[in-house]
Design an enzyme around this catalytic site. Sequence first.
Site, PDB file in Angstrom:
ATOM      1  N   GLU A  42       0.826  -1.209   0.000  1.00 44.89           N
ATOM      2  CA  GLU A  42       0.000   0.000   0.000  1.00 44.89           C
ATOM      3  C   GLU A  42       0.861   1.260   0.000  1.00 44.89           C
ATOM      4  O   GLU A  42       0.556   2.250  -0.673  1.00 44.89           O
ATOM      5  CB  GLU A  42      -0.951   0.018   1.211  1.00 44.89           C
ATOM      6  CG  GLU A  42      -1.975  -1.119   1.219  1.00 44.89           C
ATOM      7  CD  GLU A  42      -3.068  -0.971   0.157  1.00 44.89           C
ATOM      8  OE1 GLU A  42      -3.066   0.030  -0.587  1.00 44.89           O
ATOM      9  OE2 GLU A  42      -3.919  -1.879   0.055  1.00 44.89           O
ATOM     10  N   ASP A 169      -4.727  -9.508  -8.822  1.00 44.87           N
ATOM     11  CA  ASP A 169      -4.973  -8.529  -9.896  1.00 44.87           C
ATOM     12  C   ASP A 169      -3.765  -7.767 -10.449  1.00 44.87           C
ATOM     13  O   ASP A 169      -3.345  -7.939 -11.588  1.00 44.87           O
ATOM     14  CB  ASP A 169      -6.065  -7.531  -9.447  1.00 44.87           C
ATOM     15  CG  ASP A 169      -5.900  -6.986  -8.026  1.00 44.87           C
ATOM     16  OD1 ASP A 169      -4.861  -7.248  -7.398  1.00 44.87           O
ATOM     17  OD2 ASP A 169      -6.813  -6.266  -7.557  1.00 44.87           O
ATOM     18  N   GLU A 278     -19.127  -5.096  -4.539  1.00 47.59           N
ATOM     19  CA  GLU A 278     -17.756  -5.596  -4.447  1.00 47.59           C
ATOM     20  C   GLU A 278     -17.617  -6.937  -5.183  1.00 47.59           C
ATOM     21  O   GLU A 278     -16.605  -7.195  -5.806  1.00 47.59           O
ATOM     22  CB  GLU A 278     -17.365  -5.757  -2.962  1.00 47.59           C
ATOM     23  CG  GLU A 278     -15.940  -6.193  -2.709  1.00 47.59           C
ATOM     24  CD  GLU A 278     -14.888  -5.109  -2.978  1.00 47.59           C
ATOM     25  OE1 GLU A 278     -15.235  -4.004  -3.393  1.00 47.59           O
ATOM     26  OE2 GLU A 278     -13.702  -5.394  -2.776  1.00 47.59           O
ATOM     27  N   GLU A 297     -11.881   1.091 -10.502  1.00 40.10           N
ATOM     28  CA  GLU A 297     -11.489   0.230 -11.633  1.00 40.10           C
ATOM     29  C   GLU A 297     -12.410   0.340 -12.841  1.00 40.10           C
ATOM     30  O   GLU A 297     -11.948   0.388 -13.980  1.00 40.10           O
ATOM     31  CB  GLU A 297     -11.391  -1.236 -11.164  1.00 40.10           C
ATOM     32  CG  GLU A 297     -10.151  -1.550 -10.336  1.00 40.10           C
ATOM     33  CD  GLU A 297     -10.225  -1.117  -8.878  1.00 40.10           C
ATOM     34  OE1 GLU A 297     -11.283  -0.578  -8.452  1.00 40.10           O
ATOM     35  OE2 GLU A 297      -9.237  -1.299  -8.147  1.00 40.10           O
ATOM     36  N   THR A 381      -0.644   1.226 -10.443  1.00 41.67           N
ATOM     37  CA  THR A 381      -1.953   0.653 -10.126  1.00 41.67           C
ATOM     38  C   THR A 381      -2.800   1.577  -9.258  1.00 41.67           C
ATOM     39  O   THR A 381      -3.975   1.324  -9.035  1.00 41.67           O
ATOM     40  CB  THR A 381      -1.803  -0.733  -9.463  1.00 41.67           C
ATOM     41  OG1 THR A 381      -3.073  -1.394  -9.507  1.00 41.67           O
ATOM     42  CG2 THR A 381      -1.309  -0.637  -8.042  1.00 41.67           C
TER      43      THR A 381
END
Length: 390
Positions: A42, A169, A278, A297, A381
């Site tokens: 993160e 992902d 979700e 996304e 990302t």
Amino acid sequence: MTPVDSLDTMIIMGLDDEANTTREYIAKNLSFDKDIYVQNFEITIRLLGGLLSGYQLTGDKRLLNLAEDLGNRLLPVFDSPTGMPYRFVNLKTGKVRGAESNPAETGTLLIEFGTLAKLTNRPVFYDKAKRALVETYKRRSAIGLVGEKINIETGQWLASDSHISGAIDSYYEYLLKGWLLFGDQDCRRMWRESIAAINKYLSNETHAPVDTSIGRSAEPFLWYGHADMNTGEEGAKTFGALDAFFPAVLALSGDLKRAKLLQDDSFRMWKFAGIEPEEFDWGAQKITSPGYQLRPEIVESTYYLYHYTRDPKYLRMGQQLFADFVKYCKTDEAYASLKSVVTKEKSDSMHSFVFAETFKYFYLLFAPAKTLNFKRVIFNTEAHPIRRTW
Ligand code: DMJ
């Protein structure tokens, strides 16, 4: 976290006063000399990525210095027997913990560490992140898939469920982008082998008419589900808000056909309850995880598809997404995640990625193309645009 994650969004939007104030605030107040454990993944995508793109957009050397200081403090994560990173590191002591990790956390580091290496002329950053990516890839199964949980000390898989959702992902995203940003031929090869396995074992394509309230017709549709990484046996038929990044990756890779089909399905998922859950089960046709964390996304993929096709359909899609986003999530002070897209009950929470990503992609979708030269950047990302200046 929030000022750093938001800075390049303000710059791109032309919010010059806010951006300058924020940049000064960061330069004067941000210190990583803290006796706290942070999550490497993160911190890397949000802070390292934000500082590096902020530096590239402003030329402010203080941001690069902060990025290098942070990079130095994160480096101990790679001191494991396999070279894959521990999940947490103490920024002051360099102590590490968290050997149970996943491909997203071991393999989503190369854009940030690689860029830091190029901008500081210190290859160590590139080499460590690249090794972590390669070590993850090396442990793919005989049919070319990775699982969703791995012990980074032993290199053993702890869960064999394979998919393109959370925990895996962005590992795939960085194989492709590592090739495009750095011209790294290993990344190119790893991406090509991986996408072939993904399309073979995880994709579901059908032309069958399915009559449901989600509005499916006889049109072809495509979605990606779960499979066992070793046997390829089909698992859960779920696809969710996180998976909606994949049309962007497919489009960037040149596979517009699949990108368009998958985007249509993401949009169907969004419309099912008026805003995206979700997780959605395509087999049972029901929501299996009802929260909405203001995720970007689907907006990101809409932006990519509009960029590549210039089809106004994607502008209309974006308008719908934005209208629903405002309708259900706006509060007097900010935007609120939803506890449930069914009841639309809000929760007192707004991730920093809303500033970094959701707002940025909404803005870029409708902004004149010259606002940002798409061809010259690779977004990490967390939507921090990185330019190949080296
Ligand atoms: C972000 O932190 C990044 O996009 C990450 O890759 C996935 N999750 C969030 C947004 O949903």
